[in-house]
Scaffold this active site. Structure first.
Site, PDB file in Angstrom:
ATOM      1  N   GLY A 112       5.669  -0.559   5.552  1.00 10.35           N
ATOM      2  CA  GLY A 112       4.737  -1.738   5.323  1.00 10.35           C
ATOM      3  C   GLY A 112       3.397  -1.378   5.054  1.00 10.35           C
ATOM      4  CB  THR A 120       7.188  -0.827  -2.663  1.00  7.72           C
ATOM      5  OG1 THR A 120       7.878   0.079  -1.730  1.00  7.72           O
ATOM      6  CG2 THR A 120       7.901  -1.281  -3.677  1.00  7.72           C
ATOM      7  CB  SER A 141      11.389   2.070  -0.351  1.00  8.26           C
ATOM      8  OG  SER A 141      10.419   1.430  -1.164  1.00  8.26           O
ATOM      9  CG  ASN A 190       7.631  -3.530   4.205  1.00 10.22           C
ATOM     10  OD1 ASN A 190       7.153  -4.544   3.533  1.00 10.22           O
ATOM     11  ND2 ASN A 190       7.899  -2.249   3.602  1.00 10.22           N
TER      12      ASN A 190
END
Length: 841
Positions: free
Chosen positions: A145, A149, A204, A200
């Site tokens: 979070g 990404t 991912s 988050n």
């Protein structure tokens, strides 16, 4: 200069001793320095590099980051590291194309405000400069979070923009295709590999290392993706308030009626493996994923096969097995799942409720219990999704990867799952946190330890800055033959049912004296606690051994290899060819496979020049512009930011080659860089002034020489009398157009013009074309008569405008400079002042 260097060295020595001395009086003095530094809080947001903070303490660093965050400044330098705070809201202007070009074209990007684009540009210029090692790695780290990404997206967009545009002779279509395909790999991999977790919305659930491939001209010609440890257990098991992978929700919310019918997914249908489907996220963008598939070359038929397989996985989750005490009772299987997976329903049902046991050369069929049926169903779903994900990664690589002869260097972008600590942690979290431990150790070895050892090797008096070295934790996990992973693999390879209590006893016996592992003896659930660099995490041991085995019943694999779905048949046939089933102790486990792939990644990182970006999560709830001090300080201490600043600020980050008594010596420079830069600017200014003086002197001399030459030529040449010269010039101009318009082609004149012959232009009603000529000649449309015109006032101004070729319309007539478009008549404007002779030269 040498005396200045010695003074600077003594100053730094005193500063290091001041910060790290355990003397009580010094501690009191340090507290006073902290309070003095924090008095002027209005200026804290101006510290764009935390090495300028004095003194460097967790309190002062935290205050500076909070002050910058409050004024919406999210990037701050911390020595060799860039600290990025997640605002949890979009700021498009911060990452626009103009900003990219600004950083890319800047002579010294480091002089700009801290930004992720500076890190990207530095790596790109290192490749251009062919500095050893040429290949670069951008390591983006942080907890779940924190914005890893998003940062990776920005880096890829930056390189696709600045490295794909070129002036060389290259097909623009090829450049755009490469750029689009590289960028379109992101939404596909995020749709299939990311999910909404407690910490988050776009977490991912796999790691990836993207190599952006550059040719000899440093142009982007391709890319490749290497993935690590997909969390495939999420397909069949989601924690409370978490979701499955994004792609399932995209299908549910973005499918057409025709697609829903084909996928047997009517509106309002409930899927057990699709919790929290009412929650709408920005990532629920089905059309974007489909468009990316098209751009990467996944045709409509292949897309159809993919989505049918995904729909079949969802249908598997809705299968209900009998709860009767009779374990041999067949399960209640819906035929929809079998139809979507293109396998016979009877054979699929048989694979779920009956397992095959081998006794020597004979096979024995044994009915499965309800729990075993559910386990085999989950294994099938996870195996299908994992193989589909691997196929997608392979397809993406084949689509965007350049040939080995085409590219020579690369810039790698590492985006891995962040450090995780939930209420229930199992094998997935153990592997994820182990990966973060390896990355932290890479940072420690590359900078915190190596930098200080270099200072000592240079003969500098240096007091070592203490930092958290996590090598002991890594030894606990990966040491062989006695380590957590070794013992877990050994337990997984034994031909017996796993028992978490037995495994815990084994761990206590072998690792009981290790300070990095502990147990709560009063806990009912078997577990162990590992002291990671980022904090302690409790790992539940129930099911850990089974997950490490990752068993997939061979009956299910054989069934999928005979599927009528071309894609299912392909991916399971290829996987069987590449990874043949092994027997005995040589069977590959999840931990051993992940450990080997991570070691391969670390070899790549050690062979490249690393650039670190630490993403910080300002608050645990992902609220926009909310800053929680406790949350941030834990992350700063865990990743060693304060120690990094200490070493960068108290060390010698700038080096220069100086010559002492004819000997070239490499020494460290600090407290002196500004003086050197000022001196450099003065010298450059003096050089520029000298060049300007020389150029102006040259221009003046050249002009003077021309004037003298013209005077000499004019003095020796007899000049034509002024009236005769004027007459000859006028006749030469009129001779070119005297026969241009015939009398019978002339337009009819206004009666007023015919009668008066001499008129002011402003009195003519109809438009009359007026043309200005050189030497003051004016022509008007009067083909049948010779018309004289007195040009004064406004008309004179319009004649001048016509001579300058300035089109205009005013008062009903049009000014044009071309003398050949219509009939012509001339009026000569006699000069009133005698011209000087030199004006005609």
């Amino acid at each position: 200069m040498f005396d200045t260097f010695l003074k600077a060295k003594n100053t730094i020595k005193g500063f290091v001793q001041k910060v790290h001395s355990p003397h009580p009086a010094l501690n009191d003095s340090l507290e006073g320095d902290i309070q003095a530094f924090l008095i002027d809080e209005d200026q804290l947001h101006t510290y764009d590099d935390l090495t300028k903070v004095n003194p460097v303490t967790p309190t002062t660093v935290l205050k500076c980051l909070q002050a910058r965050y409050s004024v919406k400044v999210f990037y701050t330098n911390a020595g060799c590291t860039l600290v990025a705070l997640n605002p949890f809201q979009p700021f498009p202007d911060l990452y626009s194309l103009d900003v990219m070009k600004e950083y890319h074209c800047a002579p010294q990007p480091q002089e700009f405000k801290p930004h992720i684009f500076i890190v990207a540009e530095e790596a790109y210029r290192n490749v251009q400069g062919q500095l050893e090692p040429v290949n670069q790695s951008l390591v983006v780290s942080g907890e779940s979070g924190a914005g890893k990404t998003w940062t990776s997206r920005c880096l890829m967009k930056y390189y696709a923009t600045v490295a794909a545009s070129s002036s060389v002779l290259k097909s623009q279509d090829t450049v755009e295709r490469i750029e689009r395909r590289v960028l379109d790999s992101n939404p596909i991999m995020e749709a299939f590999g990311n999910a909404c977790t407690l910490r988050n919305n776009n977490s991912s659930r796999f790691g990836k290392y993207i190599q952006l491939q550059l040719d000899r001209c440093q142009l982007l010609v391709g890319a490749s993706v290497q993935t690590y440890l997909l969390e495939k257990t999420r397909v069949a098991c989601q924690l409370a308030n978490e979701r499955n992978f994004h792609i399932f929700y995209q299908m549910m919310k973005g499918a057409t009626d025709e697609q829903r019918k084909e996928w047997k997914m009517p509106c309002g249908q409930h899927f057990v493996w699709l919790p929290n489907s009412e929650k709408t996220l920005e990532e629920d963008c089905f059309l974007e994923t489909v468009a990316a598939m098209v751009h990467l070359g996944i045709n409509a038929e292949r897309q159809r096969q993919i989505f049918k397989i995904l729909a079949g996985i969802l249908q598997l989750g809705n299968l209900n097995f009998s709860s009767s005490t009779d374990e041999s009772q067949p399960c209640n299987l819906d035929e929809q799942a079998a139809e979507l997976l293109c396998v016979p329903a009877e054979e699929l049902q048989m694979c779920f409720r009956v397992r095959t046991l081998k006794a020597g050369k004979q096979s024995v069929l044994k009915p499965c219990s309800q729990a075993e049926c559910s386990m085999r169903r989950d294994c099938l779903a996870k195996a299908i999704y994992a193989q589909l994900f691997e196929w997608l990664v392979t397809f993406i690589n084949n689509s965007i990867c350049a040939g080995t002869s085409t590219w020579c260097n690369f810039i790698g972008v590492l985006d891995v799952y962040g450090f995780e600590c939930f209420q229930i942690n199992n094998l997935e979290q153990l592997c994820i946190n182990y990966a973060n431990e390896k990355l932290q150790q890479h940072f420690v070895a590359h900078y915190l330890r190596a930098q200080q050892e270099e200072y000592v090797s240079e003969g500098l008096e240096w007091s070592f800055v203490k930092y958290k070295d996590n090598q002991s934790c890594l030894d606990l996990l990966e040491r062989s033959p006695v380590g957590v992973f070794s013992l877990l693999n050994e337990e997984s390879r034994l031909n017996r049912a796993s028992d978490p209590k037995t495994f815990r006893v084994r761990l206590e016996k072998e690792l009981g004296d290790n300070a990095n592992i502990s147990w709560d003896k009063f806990s009912k659930e078997p577990h162990f606690t590992v002291a990671h660099y980022a904090g302690k995490v409790n790992y539940q041991m129930e099911g850990m051994v089974e997950k490490n085995k990752d068993p997939v019943p061979p009956e299910l694999i054989n069934l999928l290899q005979k599927s009528d779905s071309p894609l299912l048949h392909q991916i399971f046939t290829d996987s069987e060819t590449e990874n043949p089933t092994t027997k005995g102790l040589s069977k590959v486990t999840v931990v051993s496979k992940f450990k080997n792939s991570l070691e391969s990644l670390m070899k790549i990182l050690h062979s490249t020049t690393p650039h670190y970006t630490r993403c910080i999560k300002p608050n645990p709830d992902c609220n926009p512009m909310s800053f929680k001090k406790e949350e941030v300080i834990m992350q700063l201490e865990a990743c060693g930011i304060v120690e990094t600043i200490h070493i960068s600020a108290a060390g010698f980050p700038i080096r220069a080659l100086w010559s002492f008594f004819g000997v070239l010596t490499c020494v460290a420079v600090v407290s002196q860089l500004d003086l050197l830069e000022d001196q450099r600017k003065k010298i450059l200014s003096q050089c520029a002034f000298s060049i300007q003086c020389c150029w102006q002197r040259y221009q003046r001399r050249r002009c003077h020489a021309r004037q003298q030459s013209a005077t000499l030529i004019q003095a020796g040449k007899p000049l034509m009398p002024w009236p005769a010269l004027l007459k000859s010039l006028a006749e030469a101009e009129l001779d070119d157009a005297k026969d241009f318009v015939r009398a019978d082609d002339a337009p009819a004149l206004d009666p007023v013009i015919r009668e008066r012959g001499l008129v002011q232009l402003s009195s003519i009603q109809e438009p009359v074309t007026v043309r200005g000529w050189p030497m003051g000649l004016a022509l008007a449309s009067a083909p049948s008569i010779t018309m004289s015109m007195t040009a004064t006032g406004f008309q004179k101004m319009m004649s001048v405008m016509a001579s300058l070729s300035l089109p205009s319309t005013r008062g009903g007539y049009k000014v044009e400079p071309n003398q050949y478009s219509q009939g012509l008549a001339s009026i000569r404007a006699q000069p009133k002042v005698r011209a000087h002779a030199h004006k005609f030269c």
